[in-house]
Design an enzyme around this catalytic site. Structure first.
Site, PDB file in Angstrom:
ATOM      1  N   VAL A 274       0.855  -1.180   0.000  1.00  0.00           N
ATOM      2  CA  VAL A 274       0.000   0.000   0.000  1.00  0.00           C
ATOM      3  C   VAL A 274       0.891   1.230   0.000  1.00  0.00           C
ATOM      4  O   VAL A 274       1.899   1.281   0.719  1.00  0.00           O
ATOM      5  CB  VAL A 274      -0.930   0.021   1.230  1.00  0.00           C
ATOM      6  N   CYS A 275       0.538   2.216  -0.818  1.00  0.00           N
ATOM      7  CA  CYS A 275       1.224   3.504  -0.818  1.00  0.00           C
ATOM      8  C   CYS A 275       2.718   3.303  -1.119  1.00  0.00           C
ATOM      9  O   CYS A 275       3.086   2.575  -2.032  1.00  0.00           O
ATOM     10  CB  CYS A 275       0.991   4.189   0.526  1.00  0.00           C
ATOM     11  N   THR A 276       3.588   3.936  -0.359  1.00  0.00           N
ATOM     12  CA  THR A 276       5.031   3.825  -0.611  1.00  0.00           C
ATOM     13  C   THR A 276       5.607   2.513  -0.101  1.00  0.00           C
ATOM     14  O   THR A 276       6.825   2.309  -0.154  1.00  0.00           O
ATOM     15  CB  THR A 276       5.784   5.012   0.024  1.00  0.00           C
TER      16      THR A 276
ATOM     17  N   THR B 120       1.839   3.528  -6.764  1.00  0.00           N
ATOM     18  CA  THR B 120       2.170   3.952  -5.409  1.00  0.00           C
ATOM     19  C   THR B 120       1.463   5.276  -5.127  1.00  0.00           C
ATOM     20  O   THR B 120       0.616   5.733  -5.915  1.00  0.00           O
ATOM     21  CB  THR B 120       3.699   4.083  -5.232  1.00  0.00           C
TER      22      THR B 120
END
Length: 265
Positions: free
Chosen positions: A168-170, A188
């Site tokens: 998830v995300c970075t 991302t």
């Protein structure tokens, strides 16, 4: 004589029909509770309404399909958490997976309580030295720099024998450091699209995509997109109707399954 033969033929047909009718009743329609990770997930009812235990609206299904769901092997998901991890990055998917009845445990580099986004302390269930095996390894954004995700963590990730990886995300940067994004498509956090592309030139990085599913590697966009990605995982493993039931259980009415990219369907 012809009439006798005709009567015998009709009688035989009637026997076949009467024998077929009971078998059709062996797979009746039933009503079940939408998934809420309660004991009522295992109950079945003979008419529509609401679950008397949790209040969820009962869902119509076939008895055979319900039995198949109950017989499925529980899914175990390892959440690797680090200091500075974004709270919703992991809390959103955790809510989805728990509602789906999956087994979730947390792992960090050591047993020291980690601080999520400077305000929430989390004590991991295990460390990288004693974590049990899992079906899915999930990593999340926030602080994913070398000071936090060092060679020890990357070596541990590379050793894991899981069916799939989820970021998830970075958290995508963590998978990239482990070489798991090479020659794949990923996404991302929207402000880190260019940085992920520069850091891992072998990876095709997409913007404006809630999640990218490469089969064994799933990456999502920032923060709340992790919920969409987690629901996608539930859909892959349990079907869309089940995933929709999970979304309803956690009152997430923003889920649009087609918002992600599935490669090699």
């Amino acid at each position: 004589m012809k009439k006798i033969y005709l009567l015998i033929l009709l009688a035989l047909i009637g026997i076949k029909v009467s024998l077929a009718q009971p078998s059709a009743q062996t797979d009746p329609d039933i009503y079940v509770c939408g998934p809420c990770n309660g004991s009522c997930d295992n109950l079945q009812f003979d008419k529509p309404g609401k679950c008397p235990h949790c209040g969820m609206v009962l869902v119509k299904t076939k008895l055979s399909d319900f039995k198949k769901q109950l017989a499925l092997k529980p899914v175990t998901i390892c959440f690797y958490l680090q200091d500075g991890v974004e709270v919703l990055d992991f809390a959103g998917p955790m809510e989805v997976f728990i509602a789906a009845g999956f087994n979730v445990f947390t792992v960090s580099k050591n047993y020291k309580p980690l601080r999520a986004q400077t305000i929430l302390f989390v004590t991991p269930d295990y460390t990288v030295d004693d974590a049990p095996p899992a079906d899915i390894l999930a990593v999340f954004g926030g602080d994913t720099g070398p000071g936090v995700i060092d060679s020890t963590v990357i070596a541990w990730i590379k050793k894991q024998k899981v069916q799939s990886y989820f970021s998830v995300c970075t958290g995508a940067f963590i998978l990239g450091k482990a070489g798991l994004l090479d020659n794949l498509t990923a996404t991302t956090y929207h402000l880190q699209i260019e940085n992920l592309q520069k850091a891992y030139p072998k990876t095709k990085v997409l913007a404006n995509t809630r999640f990218v599913d490469n089969g064994s590697v799933i990456t999502t966009a920032g923060i709340s997109a992790g919920i969409d990605g987690a629901l996608h995982v539930v859909e892959k493993l349990r079907g869309r109707a089940y995933a929709r039931g999970v979304a309803e259980a956690i009152e997430y009415d923003k889920w649009v399954p087609e918002n992600g990219l599935v490669i090699n369907k």
